[in-house]
Scaffold this motif. Structure first.
Motif, PDB file in Angstrom:
ATOM      1  N   ARG A   2       2.721   2.386   0.040  1.00 42.88           N
ATOM      2  CA  ARG A   2       4.148   2.203  -0.738  1.00 42.88           C
ATOM      3  C   ARG A   2       3.881   3.173  -2.049  1.00 42.88           C
ATOM      4  NH1 ARG A   2       7.205  -2.496   0.376  1.00 42.88           N
ATOM      5  NH2 ARG A   2       7.830  -2.177   2.607  1.00 42.88           N
TER       6      ARG A   2
ATOM      7  N   CYS B 261      -0.809   0.037  -7.935  1.00 45.51           N
ATOM      8  CA  CYS B 261      -1.624  -0.863  -6.928  1.00 45.51           C
ATOM      9  C   CYS B 261      -2.771  -1.183  -7.318  1.00 45.51           C
ATOM     10  CB  CYS B 261      -1.849  -0.024  -5.620  1.00 45.51           C
ATOM     11  SG  CYS B 261      -2.444   2.054  -6.102  1.00 45.51           S
TER      12      CYS B 261
ATOM     13  N   TYR C 189       1.800  -3.240  -6.125  1.00 41.71           N
ATOM     14  CA  TYR C 189       1.427  -3.595  -4.653  1.00 41.71           C
ATOM     15  C   TYR C 189       0.056  -3.950  -4.720  1.00 41.71           C
ATOM     16  CZ  TYR C 189       5.998  -1.721  -3.341  1.00 41.71           C
ATOM     17  OH  TYR C 189       7.513  -1.573  -3.263  1.00 41.71           O
TER      18      TYR C 189
ATOM     19  N   HIS D 145       5.280  -8.291  -2.534  1.00 38.20           N
ATOM     20  CA  HIS D 145       4.369  -7.245  -2.986  1.00 38.20           C
ATOM     21  C   HIS D 145       3.084  -7.317  -2.337  1.00 38.20           C
ATOM     22  CE1 HIS D 145       3.008 -10.654  -5.752  1.00 38.20           C
ATOM     23  NE2 HIS D 145       2.091  -9.688  -6.299  1.00 38.20           N
TER      24      HIS D 145
ATOM     25  N   TYR E 237       1.273  -6.069   0.164  1.00 37.16           N
ATOM     26  CA  TYR E 237       2.006  -4.957   1.114  1.00 37.16           C
ATOM     27  C   TYR E 237       1.181  -4.708   2.403  1.00 37.16           C
ATOM     28  CZ  TYR E 237       3.515  -0.613   3.085  1.00 37.16           C
ATOM     29  OH  TYR E 237       3.791   0.317   4.177  1.00 37.16           O
TER      30      TYR E 237
END
Length: 542
Positions: free
Chosen positions: A233, A237, A261, A282, A284
């Motif tokens: 996404r 991250c 994420y 979140h 993911y």
């Protein structure tokens, strides 16, 4: 230096210059010295048990010390110096308590009188002087059984520490660890007694894995079938690797609402199936594959990385972006307190993150014992109707050594009327294969982490009960890959349970002597893997 505790040990015998894992000789020496010190502590702990002396703080420290010596956990000499010094402090404390309770403190074993040097270089020299397992000469077969026991105990310690973090402990586990370690100083034990201790190690590991299963499912719920994206996404991250579910839970709580994420790596993949973890929006997907590929995969990850348990490799290419917690350590890597991941989050926010959304498909996880047994009737009907002819548990640790493509070929060539159950990071040889289903039952069932071996055992036991037969009579074959000491502990558990016809690879342990191997073959019909075609033919045509 001599280290033969993992499957990839140099030349199939032992690492003598530097560890294949990246372990330097000084770290190897310090690990040996820590084990030596823990044997001395265990002598007094074992005597203490006889007179009612127990210390839970020391129990917990002991399993953490042992866990630190596993493959790919701690590479930091300074941390080992602290552990060795603390071990000796606890040893002397126990000695006084045992004496006060009227217990026996007359041992003259070197491990009970050892005093650690102040200087780190001198401490390394002390480590070079102690034996790998014991400080006395032993016959080769006894030496082999002692090593099997030590590596099994290390595996137990790892699982026990995971369980302890989740509030699950049992004195039986701690007591056996002391029993086993102090036995290494006993020159009088014979072959049968060592065999008994090795099998008892498997029995105690089963209890330890039961505790861990109770901790994981009690806190995070029973896993449910879940599709896990393999893509990315757009956005900031964090990548989390290792095994610790509680660390992941803390990370998800602390990153909620921050525009970050969270992706899993390696053995963290199955965590997407736990209800109390998957509820975070979140949380993911999954990034990368098994631990041995991390140098390439981590270098390309545009966010922060958190290592929670064993599996770390030399992180020089991304030194500023990786963090360790718990027992994991690497010199120069920032270590964060367990449960406080603010530094990780800060670094993730400072890094670019992924620049766009990319779809790379998905994989299915969440087939632990509750899920599988919820459709047990359907499975039994499919077997009795001839739709499912055989089950294969293709499981274990992955690694970089040549020969592990066997497991990919085995799964790819398994007939369409067979089902593959898998767990641990060995699954990354085939985890994204689309094998279809049999009457709605997926042909590839991900049971979970190596930490979830208890779940796989319970599935086998439940199926045997449903079919009113022994586990060894089921249309079930175990095809296992091993790498480090937790895999040794699981293998001993299977032997304790009397499971036979296990195929093991990609190579047999260097610490198993020819005579001990002969006993395993005769009593348990353990076989080294050959080729996928030959092994499938032998299993299905018998």
């Amino acid at each position: 230096m001599f280290c033969n505790q993992c499957e990839q040990t140099a030349k199939g015998t032992g690492c003598t210059v530097v560890g294949v894992c990246g372990k330097k000789p000084e770290v190897a020496a310090l690990q040996d010295l820590l084990l030596h010190a823990l044997k001395g502590l265990s002598i007094y702990a074992w005597e203490g048990i006889k007179v009612g002396v127990h210390d839970r703080e020391i129990d917990r420290f002991t399993i953490q010390g042992l866990f630190s010596t596993l493959t790919n956990v701690n590479f930091d000499p300074a941390r080992f110096q602290q552990l060795i010094n603390q071990t000796v402090t606890y040893r002397e404390m126990l000695k006084q308590k045992v004496a006060a309770a009227g217990g026996n403190i007359t041992s003259t074993d070197k491990s009970t009188t050892f005093s650690p040097a102040v200087d780190l270089a001198e401490l390394v020299k002390q480590g070079e002087e102690v034996g790998l397992v014991n400080d006395h000469e032993a016959l080769p077969d006894i030496q082999s059984l002692q090593q099997i026991l030590v590596y099994g105990i290390k595996g137990i310690a790892a699982y026990a520490d995971h369980a302890r973090i989740l509030g699950q402990e049992d004195e039986v586990v701690y007591n056996f660890i002391y029993e086993g370690l102090q036995a290494l100083t006993n020159k009088e034990l014979g072959l049968n007694e060592w065999v008994g201790l090795v099998l008892k190690c498997g029995e105690v590991n089963l209890r330890t894995m039961e505790l861990l299963d109770a901790g994981n499912t009690g806190k995070f719920g029973h896993p449910v079938p879940t599709e896990v994206p393999l893509g990315q996404r757009k956005g900031k991250c964090i990548l989390i690797s290792g095994h610790d579910l509680e660390d992941l839970s803390y990370l998800l709580q602390q990153t909620e609402g921050k525009g970050i994420y969270v992706y899993t790596h390696g053995e963290m993949l199955p965590t997407h199936g736990y209800p109390e973890l998957k509820k975070y929006k979140h949380f993911y997907g999954h990034y990368g594959t098994a631990w041995q590929n991390q140098k390439k995969e981590f270098a390309a990850f545009p966010g922060a990385i958190l290592m929670t348990t064993n599996c770390i490799q030399d992180p020089q290419a991304y030194l500023n972006n990786i963090f360790t917690t718990g027992l994991v350590g690497w010199p120069g890597v920032k270590h964060v307190d367990k449960g406080d991941f603010s530094a990780v989050i800060e670094q993730a926010l400072a890094l670019p993150g992924f620049e766009e959304d990319i779809d790379k498909g998905s994989v299915l996880v969440g087939f632990a014992r509750n899920t599988v047994m919820s459709v047990a009737g359907k499975v039994i009907e499919a077997v009795k109707g001839g739709d499912i002819k055989h089950f294969f548990l293709v499981a274990g640790c992955d690694g970089a050594k040549v020969g592990r493509n066997y497991y990919t070929e085995f799964v790819e060539k398994a007939p369409q009327d067979t089902v593959i159950l898998t767990l641990a990071c060995g699954k990354f040889r085939f985890f994204d294969k689309k094998l279809g289903d049999i009457g709605g039952i997926p042909r590839l069932l991900d049971v979970g982490q190596c930490n979830d071996a208890y779940s796989a055992i319970q599935i086998a036991v439940a199926l045997a009960s449903a079919f009113e037969c022994e586990v060894n009579e089921l249309p079930l074959s175990l095809v296992l890959s091993w790498y480090e000491q937790k895999a040794v502990a699981i293998l001993l558990t299977l032997l304790h349970l009397g499971i036979k016809n296990i195929r093991l690879g990609p190579s047999l342990p260097a610490f198993v002597s020819p005579n001990v191997l002969d006993v395993l073959v005769k009593n348990f019909d353990i076989k080294p893997i050959t080729t996928a075609e030959e092994d499938l033919a032998a299993i299905l045509n018998k």
